[in-house]
Scaffold this active site. Structure first.
Site, mmCIF file in Angstrom:
data_model
loop_
_atom_site.group_PDB
_atom_site.id
_atom_site.type_symbol
_atom_site.label_atom_id
_atom_site.label_comp_id
_atom_site.label_asym_id
_atom_site.label_seq_id
_atom_site.Cartn_x
_atom_site.Cartn_y
_atom_site.Cartn_z
ATOM 1 N N CYS A 160 11.979 -13.884 -7.393
ATOM 2 C CA CYS A 160 13.178 -14.677 -7.683
ATOM 3 C C CYS A 160 14.395 -13.784 -7.441
ATOM 4 O O CYS A 160 14.260 -12.569 -7.293
ATOM 5 C CB CYS A 160 13.148 -15.189 -9.121
ATOM 6 N N GLU A 184 7.110 -8.796 -11.539
ATOM 7 C CA GLU A 184 7.838 -7.729 -10.845
ATOM 8 C C GLU A 184 8.452 -6.730 -11.828
ATOM 9 O O GLU A 184 8.461 -5.519 -11.575
ATOM 10 C CB GLU A 184 8.939 -8.326 -9.960
ATOM 11 N N HIS A 208 8.824 -11.165 -15.878
ATOM 12 C CA HIS A 208 8.136 -11.529 -14.653
ATOM 13 C C HIS A 208 7.230 -10.375 -14.237
ATOM 14 O O HIS A 208 7.421 -9.227 -14.650
ATOM 15 C CB HIS A 208 9.146 -11.830 -13.549
ATOM 16 N N CYS A 268 14.686 -10.773 -9.935
ATOM 17 C CA CYS A 268 13.687 -9.729 -9.704
ATOM 18 C C CYS A 268 13.968 -8.979 -8.404
ATOM 19 O O CYS A 268 13.722 -7.769 -8.313
ATOM 20 C CB CYS A 268 12.287 -10.334 -9.664
#
EC number: 3.5.4.38
Length: 210
Positions: A85, A56, A54, A88
């Protein structure tokens, strides 16, 4: 630094509840600004999701790779198209706890799966770990537009009208986030109330039973 196109900004930071036709995927995009406390020039960049990582996580790895001076404090501001999420959120909290010289603020254009309890808990975890999470408003959209978008070619839309539209749409999202945050306050207040009342006696338990 590679800049976003005006079209990418308009499409990906779009915070309408539903996407108008022609439909397109609203992807995860993270713009970051790292500002040293000594007044040096900020470092900016943007990242998007890759198959296994992701945005992040890529951001965390990017900051780690910079070899920052741990004796100096840095203000880090992130503009995200989607809020983090749960996974993360946990990674960001661990990262900030291990790097006390960083002060991270997160602004999201939209809330990702905001109705799911575990996603709400991820947001609360961040806020409870001194990582403020807020919804982007006019100041944040304007800063993102001015500092992360390529302005060499005129956009196909009126920038002022677009920014005002984004700010207007953000009001409902801000209220939604405040309702989520109020959950943690309610839990804390209920916990304190229970401590003040003390354990329930057998007699009171009988009186209150249904």
């Amino acid at each position: 630094m590679a800049l976003l196109t005006a079209k990418t900004f308009s499409l990906q930071f779009n915070n309408k509840r539903r996407v108008n036709k022609p439909y397109y995927p609203r992807k995860a995009l993270l713009c970051y600004q790292l500002t040293p406390q000594n007044g040096s020039t900020p470092t900016r960049g943007h990242l998007k999701n890759k198959k296994k990582d992701h945005a992040e996580i890529r951001f965390i790895n990017k900051i780690k790779s910079m070899g920052l001076d741990e004796t100096q404090c840095y203000q880090v501001t992130c503009y995200l198209t989607w809020s983090p999420c749960p996974s993360c959120a946990g990674e960001l909290v661990d990262f900030i706890k291990a790097h006390r010289h960083l002060n991270l603020r997160i602004f999201a254009s939209r809330l990702y799966y905001h109705w799911r309890p575990n996603y709400q808990e991820g947001l609360l975890l961040l806020c409870g770990s001194q990582v403020p999470v807020e919804v982007m408003g006019l100041p944040e959209f304007t800063d993102c537009w001015e500092n992360f978008v390529d302005h060499k070619e005129p956009p196909s839309f009126n920038p002022s009208e677009k920014l005002e539209e984004l700010d207007k749409n953000s009001q409902a999202i801000k209220r939604r986030l405040e309702r989520i945050k109020s959950r943690s306050v309610d839990v804390l207040e209920n916990g304190l109330r229970s401590l003040q009342l003390g354990p329930v006696t057998p007699s009171s338990s009988i009186r209150n039973s249904r």
